[in-house]
Motif scaffolding. Structure first.
Motif, short mmCIF file in Angstrom:
data_model
loop_
_atom_site.label_atom_id
_atom_site.label_comp_id
_atom_site.label_asym_id
_atom_site.label_seq_id
_atom_site.Cartn_x
_atom_site.Cartn_y
_atom_site.Cartn_z
N PRO A 84 0.81 -1.21 0.00
CA PRO A 84 0.00 0.00 0.00
C PRO A 84 0.85 1.28 0.00
O PRO A 84 0.47 2.27 -0.61
CB PRO A 84 -0.83 -0.08 1.27
CG PRO A 84 -0.44 -1.33 1.97
CD PRO A 84 0.58 -2.03 1.17
N ILE A 85 2.01 1.24 0.62
CA ILE A 85 2.87 2.43 0.66
C ILE A 85 3.41 2.71 -0.74
O ILE A 85 3.42 3.86 -1.19
CB ILE A 85 4.00 2.23 1.68
CG1 ILE A 85 3.41 2.17 3.08
CG2 ILE A 85 5.02 3.34 1.58
CD1 ILE A 85 4.41 1.86 4.16
N LEU A 107 1.08 6.61 -6.89
CA LEU A 107 -0.02 7.45 -7.36
C LEU A 107 0.30 8.94 -7.20
O LEU A 107 -0.03 9.74 -8.08
CB LEU A 107 -1.31 7.11 -6.60
CG LEU A 107 -1.97 5.80 -6.98
CD1 LEU A 107 -3.16 5.53 -6.08
CD2 LEU A 107 -2.41 5.83 -8.43
N ILE A 108 0.95 9.29 -6.12
CA ILE A 108 1.33 10.70 -5.93
C ILE A 108 2.34 11.11 -7.01
O ILE A 108 2.21 12.19 -7.61
CB ILE A 108 1.90 10.92 -4.52
CG1 ILE A 108 0.78 10.80 -3.49
CG2 ILE A 108 2.59 12.28 -4.40
CD1 ILE A 108 1.26 10.81 -2.05
N ARG A 129 2.01 1.87 -3.49
CA ARG A 129 0.87 2.31 -4.29
C ARG A 129 0.57 3.79 -4.06
O ARG A 129 0.36 4.54 -5.02
CB ARG A 129 -0.36 1.46 -3.95
CG ARG A 129 -1.50 1.66 -4.91
CD ARG A 129 -2.69 0.76 -4.62
NE ARG A 129 -2.28 -0.55 -4.14
CZ ARG A 129 -2.88 -1.20 -3.13
NH1 ARG A 129 -3.90 -0.66 -2.52
NH2 ARG A 129 -2.46 -2.37 -2.75
N VAL A 130 0.61 4.21 -2.81
CA VAL A 130 0.32 5.62 -2.50
C VAL A 130 1.38 6.53 -3.11
O VAL A 130 1.06 7.53 -3.76
CB VAL A 130 0.22 5.82 -0.97
CG1 VAL A 130 0.24 7.29 -0.61
CG2 VAL A 130 -1.03 5.17 -0.43
N PHE A 131 2.66 6.20 -2.88
CA PHE A 131 3.72 7.04 -3.42
C PHE A 131 3.76 6.99 -4.95
O PHE A 131 4.07 8.00 -5.60
CB PHE A 131 5.07 6.65 -2.84
CG PHE A 131 5.27 7.14 -1.43
CD1 PHE A 131 5.09 8.47 -1.11
CD2 PHE A 131 5.63 6.25 -0.43
CE1 PHE A 131 5.26 8.92 0.18
CE2 PHE A 131 5.80 6.69 0.87
CZ PHE A 131 5.62 8.03 1.18
#
Length: 156
Positions: free
Chosen positions: A78-79, A85-86, A81-83
């Motif tokens: 998930p980390i 997407l950012i 994925r978040v970075f």
């Protein structure tokens, strides 16, 4: 480009539709803003270019998102994925969406100023010098005093 999932296409639509949403919000907030956009070629062209930049931003975002989908570990962490997407969002935002929003705001304002016959540039920027010598003298006066003495400007 890899096939994106349904929710990823939703993100792409949100990025691409940002200028459209902002345009409708601006029109609802101040209806007087729509007249220069629809009444002048410059205002309409600025909003059309903003819409095209939004679509281009959506396409760039879709390309970045498809590249992330191929990366190993993108779906499991998930980390990451978040970075990811950012990072994938910052490029189209900086290159397409922010300039599109600036066009949405500046186009009608510029069209109104031209319609009223006001100067587009500030008065100081419109000031013309009579000769290159006058320009050189003016620039020399604006230099700080700690610089060594500059040679005199010789007339040709």
């Amino acid at each position: 480009m890899v096939r994106l999932e349904g929710r990823q296409w939703g993100l792409v639509a949100m990025v691409a539709g940002t200028p459209f949403v902002v345009a409708f919000l601006l029109a609802a907030a101040s209806p007087g803003l729509v007249e220069p956009v629809l009444g002048t070629a410059l205002g309409g062209a600025s909003w059309l270019l903003a819409a095209l930049l939004g679509l281009l931003g959506g396409a760039v975002f879709a390309g970045g998102l498809s590249g992330l989908s191929q990366a190993p570990g993108f779906h499991t962490s998930p980390i990451r994925r978040v970075f990811g997407l950012i990072g994938a969002t910052l490029v189209p935002m900086g290159l397409c969406i922010v300039p599109a929003l600036c066009l949405l705001l500046a186009g009608p304002a510029l069209a109104l100023r031209l319609e009223r016959g006001e100067a587009v540039l500030p008065h100081a920027a419109q000031e013309r010098f009579q000769s290159p010598r006058e320009l050189a003298q003016r620039l020399r006066q604006q230099l700080p005093r700690v610089l060594p003495s500059l040679p005199q400007v010789n007339p040709w």
